[in-house]
Scaffold this active site. Structure first.
Site, short mmCIF file in Angstrom:
data_model
loop_
_atom_site.label_atom_id
_atom_site.label_comp_id
_atom_site.label_asym_id
_atom_site.label_seq_id
_atom_site.Cartn_x
_atom_site.Cartn_y
_atom_site.Cartn_z
N GLN A 61 -88.99 111.12 19.47
CA GLN A 61 -89.51 112.26 18.70
C GLN A 61 -89.89 111.78 17.30
OE1 GLN A 61 -86.38 114.77 17.31
NE2 GLN A 61 -87.53 116.66 17.59
N SER A 118 -89.44 113.74 11.82
CA SER A 118 -88.95 113.59 10.45
C SER A 118 -89.66 112.44 9.72
CB SER A 118 -87.45 113.28 10.45
OG SER A 118 -86.75 114.28 11.14
N SER A 126 -84.52 108.62 16.94
CA SER A 126 -83.53 108.23 17.94
C SER A 126 -84.24 107.54 19.10
CB SER A 126 -82.80 109.45 18.48
OG SER A 126 -82.24 110.20 17.44
N GLU A 168 -84.57 121.18 22.34
CA GLU A 168 -83.60 120.19 21.81
C GLU A 168 -82.28 120.87 21.46
OE1 GLU A 168 -84.88 118.29 18.17
OE2 GLU A 168 -83.17 116.91 18.18
N GLU A 176 -77.83 124.75 7.93
CA GLU A 176 -78.46 125.74 7.04
C GLU A 176 -79.79 126.20 7.65
OE1 GLU A 176 -77.17 122.85 6.03
OE2 GLU A 176 -75.49 123.54 4.80
C1 LIG Z 1 -78.14 112.06 15.05
C2 LIG Z 1 -79.52 112.38 14.51
C3 LIG Z 1 -80.62 112.15 15.30
C4 LIG Z 1 -81.89 112.43 14.81
N1 LIG Z 1 -82.96 112.13 15.60
C5 LIG Z 1 -84.20 112.38 15.15
C6 LIG Z 1 -85.34 112.04 15.94
O1 LIG Z 1 -85.21 111.46 17.04
N2 LIG Z 1 -86.56 112.31 15.45
C7 LIG Z 1 -86.76 112.93 14.27
O2 LIG Z 1 -87.89 113.21 13.92
N3 LIG Z 1 -85.70 113.25 13.46
C8 LIG Z 1 -84.42 112.99 13.87
N4 LIG Z 1 -83.35 113.28 13.09
C9 LIG Z 1 -83.58 113.80 11.74
C10 LIG Z 1 -83.14 115.25 11.55
O3 LIG Z 1 -84.02 116.12 12.22
C11 LIG Z 1 -83.10 115.50 10.03
O4 LIG Z 1 -82.06 114.70 9.51
C12 LIG Z 1 -82.84 116.93 9.70
O5 LIG Z 1 -83.91 117.74 10.08
C13 LIG Z 1 -82.59 117.11 8.18
O6 LIG Z 1 -83.57 116.54 7.42
P1 LIG Z 1 -83.20 115.56 6.21
O7 LIG Z 1 -82.26 114.53 6.74
O8 LIG Z 1 -84.47 115.09 5.60
O9 LIG Z 1 -82.38 116.46 5.18
P2 LIG Z 1 -82.99 117.45 4.09
O10 LIG Z 1 -84.06 118.29 4.69
O11 LIG Z 1 -83.36 116.65 2.89
O12 LIG Z 1 -81.77 118.36 3.76
C14 LIG Z 1 -80.76 118.02 2.81
C15 LIG Z 1 -79.80 119.20 2.69
O13 LIG Z 1 -80.48 120.33 2.13
C16 LIG Z 1 -80.32 121.47 2.97
N5 LIG Z 1 -81.55 122.27 2.99
C17 LIG Z 1 -82.82 121.82 3.07
N6 LIG Z 1 -83.68 122.85 3.11
C18 LIG Z 1 -82.95 123.99 3.08
C19 LIG Z 1 -83.28 125.38 3.11
N7 LIG Z 1 -84.54 125.81 3.20
N8 LIG Z 1 -82.26 126.28 3.08
C20 LIG Z 1 -80.97 125.88 2.98
N9 LIG Z 1 -80.60 124.54 2.94
C21 LIG Z 1 -81.58 123.63 3.00
C22 LIG Z 1 -80.08 120.88 4.35
O14 LIG Z 1 -79.40 121.80 5.20
C23 LIG Z 1 -79.24 119.65 4.04
O15 LIG Z 1 -77.89 120.00 3.89
C24 LIG Z 1 -82.06 112.98 13.52
C25 LIG Z 1 -80.95 113.20 12.71
C26 LIG Z 1 -79.69 112.89 13.18
C27 LIG Z 1 -78.52 113.09 12.26
#
Ligand SMILES: Cc1cc2nc3c(=O)[nH]c(=O)nc-3n(C[C@H](O)[C@H](O)[C@H](O)COP(=O)(O)OP(=O)(O)OC[C@H]3O[C@@H](n4cnc5c(N)ncnc54)[C@H](O)[C@@H]3O)c2cc1C
Length: 401
Positions: free
Chosen positions: A143, A146, A178, A261, A385
């Site tokens: 996928q 991100s 992943s 998912e 969140e």
């Molecule tokens: C085990 C694992 C597997 C993954 N696999 C994939 C994959 O295969 N492909 C892929 O594309 N992605 C993948 N991801 C990424 C995952 O989708 C993102 O980590 C997730 O969407 C959060 O984005 P970020 O890490 O950029 O955090 P951010 O978006 O930067 O968030 C940081 C913090 O701010 C909070 N926040 C942000 N916006 C808001 C809002 N509007 N309201 C309230 N709180 C908010 C969040 O909840 C979080 O606590 C994976 C992540 C993990 C941990």
């Protein structure tokens, strides 16, 4: 492939699946003694270094399931499915787990995230060829959503696609991919029109991960595994036939994938397997924590959270998940992470420092990998969140704050 009539009644279907799986078990299920020696317990299953053999076995298992006609119970008959329901998919997952088949984590993203998008939105030829390839284990999917600057705010992705004749040329960077290092195809959410509102300028593509211009770099996690990757797309050509959905409809396609998912990672394909629950029960009994008043309240909280989650997952597999996506998936995911948190609290309470220091005592330090993986599940598939926002705004119709 089997042509015999398959029972639709869930109990009869479970018997049918069990019979098929028992025939396949000798080739894929290890000796009990070998399993008992494996003390490992994980919430985020990660293939270790030197995992090629494991991946080859998972692909072979998937091909065997496909040839036995049971790889995809809810899939269309003309593509090798059985035309049944997601509840029948859950029966298959439970059967595999009960009989001790190896986990198919390498296939999770392809089957539960990429395949639903292809099924509902791809162009006919690509849809058929790629779905069969994923369900036979011939291809592994990843996928590509991100980006370093777009996680929760997924609609802000900046990887761009520019039309060039019959192709699109993709340039940008994805992250947290992943199984990207194993993948043959990737579902990529990209910007095709930077001049319109952010959700309207997105389109989805199926990228050949072996195409020139694709670079995959592993990221090591605190659990010790490296199931994540950074993926660089540098002028990668994708034929227009591999566009998934209409131009500008990428957000809609993304939500098909995200809803699936969230539901599937919280159900039979998720981390709360019968194996984990059996290990937890065995741990609590061995340490005689059930009769310890200090631990009884946490045991009760854990049982309640796990039971609620499993009941909701069972219900959703049968009926409402697919109608209410992605809200039902978000509810299920919240129930799952709550159950995982309660398990972590219980394990921390009963094991104490044995969770942090390996004294060589079986079934103690082994839980540290499980505990260290749980924070990732609060993020994967959208953070807690974001799930709450989805439930509040799309489910309950509450205003944005
Ligand atoms: C085990 C694992 C597997 C993954 N696999 C994939 C994959 O295969 N492909 C892929 O594309 N992605 C993948 N991801 C990424 C995952 O989708 C993102 O980590 C997730 O969407 C959060 O984005 P970020 O890490 O950029 O955090 P951010 O978006 O930067 O968030 C940081 C913090 O701010 C909070 N926040 C942000 N916006 C808001 C809002 N509007 N309201 C309230 N709180 C908010 C969040 O909840 C979080 O606590 C994976 C992540 C993990 C941990």
């Amino acid at each position: 492939m089997t042509t015999l009539a398959v029972p639709t009644d869930l109990a009869a279907f479970a018997d049918h699946v069990r019979e098929q799986l028992q025939a396949l078990a000798p080739a894929f299920v290890g000796e009990p003694s070998a399993l008992e020696d494996d003390d490992r317990i994980a919430s985020v299953e990660e293939l270790r270094d030197g995992h090629e053999e494991e991946v080859a076995q998972v692909r072979a298992l998937q091909a065997a399931l496909f040839d036995a006609g049971i790889a995809w119970p809810s899939g269309p008959v003309e593509l090798g499915g059985l035309g049944l329901t997601p509840a029948h998919d859950a029966v298959l997952e439970a059967g595999l787990s009960d009989l001790g088949f190896p986990g198919r984590d390498a296939l999770f993203v392809g089957l539960n995230i990429v395949a639903p998008a292809l099924r509902h939105h791809a162009q006919p030829q690509v849809r058929e060829a790629e779905l069969v390839a994923l369900y036979r284990g011939d291809k592994i999917g990843c996928q590509l959503f991100s980006e370093p600057g777009s996680g929760s705010d997924l609609a802000s992705v900046s990887t761009k696609a520019v039309r060039d004749g019959d192709d699109w040329v993709l340039t940008g960077q994805k992250v947290w991919t992943s199984m990207g290092h194993l993948a043959d195809v990737g579902e990529a959410l990209v910007r095709t029109d930077p001049t319109v509102a952010k959700h309207a300028g997105l389109t989805m593509f199926l990228v050949d991960m072996h195409a020139p211009g694709v670079t995959v770099r592993p990221i090591r996690q605190m659990t010790g595994g490296a199931a994540f990757n950074e993926v660089f797309l540098d002028g990668v050509r994708v034929p227009d036939s591999h566009r998934i959905g209409e131009l500008g409809q990428g957000w809609r396609v993304a939500n098909t994938s995200l809803g699936s998912e969230r539901s599937t990672m919280s159900g039979a394909s998720g981390p709360l397997t019968p194996y984990v629950l059996e290990r937890l029960t065995a741990l609590v009994r061995r340490l005689e924590s059930e009769s310890d008043p200090v631990h009884q309240p946490q045991i009760a909280r854990t049982v309640a959270a796990v039971t609620a989650m499993r009941a909701a997952a069972g219900l959703s597999a049968g009926s409402w998940t697919h109608q209410l996506e992605p809200v039902a998936g978000s509810v299920l995911k919240m129930l799952m992470v709550r159950a995982l948190d309660e398990i972590v609290r219980l394990v921390q309470a009963v094991l104490g420092e044995r969770l942090a220091v390996d004294h060589g005592e079986p079934d103690t330090f082994a839980w540290s990998e499980f505990v260290l993986g749980v924070p990732a599940l609060h993020l994967a598939g959208g953070t807690d969140e974001i799930q709450r926002n989805v439930i509040a705004q799309r489910g309950l119709g509450l205003p944005r704050r």
